[in-house]
Design an enzyme around this catalytic site. Structure first.
Site, PDB file in Angstrom:
ATOM      1  N   LYS A  14       0.886  -1.314  -0.187  1.00  0.00           N
ATOM      2  CA  LYS A  14       0.200  -0.404  -0.170  1.00  0.00           C
ATOM      3  C   LYS A  14       0.456   1.389   0.159  1.00  0.00           C
ATOM      4  O   LYS A  14       0.528   2.511  -0.807  1.00  0.00           O
ATOM      5  CB  LYS A  14      -0.828  -0.303   1.274  1.00  0.00           C
ATOM      6  N   ARG A  90     -10.404  -0.454   8.206  1.00  0.00           N
ATOM      7  CA  ARG A  90      -9.814  -1.027   8.555  1.00  0.00           C
ATOM      8  C   ARG A  90     -11.211  -2.042   9.161  1.00  0.00           C
ATOM      9  O   ARG A  90     -10.873  -3.196   9.175  1.00  0.00           O
ATOM     10  CB  ARG A  90      -9.045  -1.729   9.432  1.00  0.00           C
ATOM     11  N   ARG A 129      11.238  -7.199   5.830  1.00  0.00           N
ATOM     12  CA  ARG A 129      11.083  -5.226   5.789  1.00  0.00           C
ATOM     13  C   ARG A 129      11.828  -5.130   7.521  1.00  0.00           C
ATOM     14  O   ARG A 129      12.155  -3.763   7.874  1.00  0.00           O
ATOM     15  CB  ARG A 129       9.837  -4.830   5.886  1.00  0.00           C
ATOM     16  N   ARG A 135      10.337  -0.829  13.357  1.00  0.00           N
ATOM     17  CA  ARG A 135       8.505  -0.730  13.396  1.00  0.00           C
ATOM     18  C   ARG A 135       8.473  -2.127  14.605  1.00  0.00           C
ATOM     19  O   ARG A 135       9.199  -2.999  14.248  1.00  0.00           O
ATOM     20  CB  ARG A 135       7.748  -1.165  12.835  1.00  0.00           C
ATOM     21  N   ARG A 146      -0.984  -9.422  13.315  1.00  0.00           N
ATOM     22  CA  ARG A 146      -1.644  -8.252  12.083  1.00  0.00           C
ATOM     23  C   ARG A 146      -2.600  -9.302  11.123  1.00  0.00           C
ATOM     24  O   ARG A 146      -3.521  -8.700  10.904  1.00  0.00           O
ATOM     25  CB  ARG A 146      -0.883  -7.559  11.924  1.00  0.00           C
TER      26      ARG A 146
HETATM   27  P1  AMP Z   1      -0.189  -0.198   8.736  1.00  0.00           P
HETATM   28  O1  AMP Z   1       1.036   1.242   8.807  1.00  0.00           O
HETATM   29  O2  AMP Z   1      -1.595   0.399   8.101  1.00  0.00           O
HETATM   30  O3  AMP Z   1       0.242  -1.532   9.148  1.00  0.00           O
HETATM   31  O4  AMP Z   1      -0.710   0.187  10.649  1.00  0.00           O
HETATM   32  C1  AMP Z   1       0.181  -0.187  11.856  1.00  0.00           C
HETATM   33  C2  AMP Z   1      -0.573  -0.060  13.349  1.00  0.00           C
HETATM   34  O5  AMP Z   1      -1.287   1.207  13.094  1.00  0.00           O
HETATM   35  C3  AMP Z   1      -1.744  -1.470  12.883  1.00  0.00           C
HETATM   36  O6  AMP Z   1      -1.372  -2.495  13.162  1.00  0.00           O
HETATM   37  C4  AMP Z   1      -2.923  -0.645  13.417  1.00  0.00           C
HETATM   38  O7  AMP Z   1      -2.562  -0.978  15.224  1.00  0.00           O
HETATM   39  C5  AMP Z   1      -2.902   1.156  13.580  1.00  0.00           C
HETATM   40  N1  AMP Z   1      -3.727   0.483  12.954  1.00  0.00           N
HETATM   41  C6  AMP Z   1      -3.398   2.173  11.580  1.00  0.00           C
HETATM   42  N2  AMP Z   1      -4.798   2.319  10.809  1.00  0.00           N
HETATM   43  C7  AMP Z   1      -5.302   1.816  11.236  1.00  0.00           C
HETATM   44  C8  AMP Z   1      -6.979   1.634  11.035  1.00  0.00           C
HETATM   45  N3  AMP Z   1      -8.019   2.151  10.123  1.00  0.00           N
HETATM   46  N4  AMP Z   1      -7.776   1.338  12.552  1.00  0.00           N
HETATM   47  C9  AMP Z   1      -7.149   0.753  13.534  1.00  0.00           C
HETATM   48  N5  AMP Z   1      -5.675   1.115  13.351  1.00  0.00           N
HETATM   49  C10 AMP Z   1      -5.382   1.597  12.238  1.00  0.00           C
END
Ligand code: AMP
Length: 198
Positions: A14, A90, A129, A135, A146
């Site tokens: 993404k 999400r 990664r 991270r 996840r």
């Molecule tokens: P990402 O970078 O999009 O993989 O997001 C990393 C983490 O941020 C996720 O595993 C969630 O813990 C939190 N997060 C990101 N976007 C959302 C969302 N739309 N709703 C809830 N938690 C989120």
């Protein structure tokens, strides 16, 4: 305006594909993961709360996420050509809230680009990664969590957007340039929009 959701599992590409879409279509990028990581870095109250969920691989509560999106839409994203939502929605309640937020601002969600990548490939990419991302959630236990969260809470959105005829399925495996080309083609077909530049 063209508002897009970039949809897909963790590690589906993404972030990579957003970068090109933002540039080529002149869109404003909202990555909820990045917004939250920025709060964590700045040690804000939101950051402290979010870190408890993120470090376990869980989703942060819908209400909090929706209010962050609302603030961004009325702040930095205001007056732009359109927005690309990366990592949001999400959950079904988040999707419903997004439709409502856009409607109340006189606009709509035009397409959902779904990057489809098998789990084994997602796991391999995330483990890779993890070596350099720094991270807190790129480690084997959290990665598994996840993916489970993705299947249980996020994947139902695919059907939701198929029913709304907004979903563009994209094979997310292979060369990044080829994947980008299919996205561009899908958007042309779905929305009739051409990129500002190629
Ligand atoms: P990402 O970078 O999009 O993989 O997001 C990393 C983490 O941020 C996720 O595993 C969630 O813990 C939190 N997060 C990101 N976007 C959302 C969302 N739309 N709703 C809830 N938690 C989120």
């Amino acid at each position: 305006m063209m508002n897009l959701v970039l949809f897909g599992g963790p590690g589906s590409g993404k972030g990579t594909q957003s970068a090109r879409l933002i540039d080529n279509y002149g869109l404003y990028h909202i990555s909820t993961g990045e917004l939250l990581r920025d709060h964590i870095k700045r040690e804000t109250e939101i950051g402290k709360l979010a870190n408890k969920y993120i470090s376990k691989g869980h989703l942060i509560p819908d209400d909090l996420m929706i209010s962050i999106i609302e603030d961004t839409l009325d702040g930095e994203a205001k007056g732009k050509r359109g927005v690309i939502f990366d990592g949001f929605p999400r959950t079904i309640p988040q999707a419903e809230a997004l439709a409502d937020l856009l409607r109340r601002r006189g606009t709509d969600l035009h397409a959902v680009v779904g990057l489809e990548v098998p789990d084994e490939e997602l796991t391999a990419r995330l483990l890779n990664r993890a070596k350099e991302s720094g991270r807190s959630d790129d480690n084997p236990e959290t990665i598994k969590e996840r993916l489970d969260v993705y299947h249980n809470q996020t994947q139902p959105l695919r059907e939701h957007y198929i029913r709304q005829k907004k979903y563009i399925p994209i094979n997310g495996k292979g060369d990044v340039n080829d994947i980008y080309a299919s996205i561009q083609e899908g958007l042309r077909h779905q929305t009739g929009r051409e990129p500002l530049k190629k």
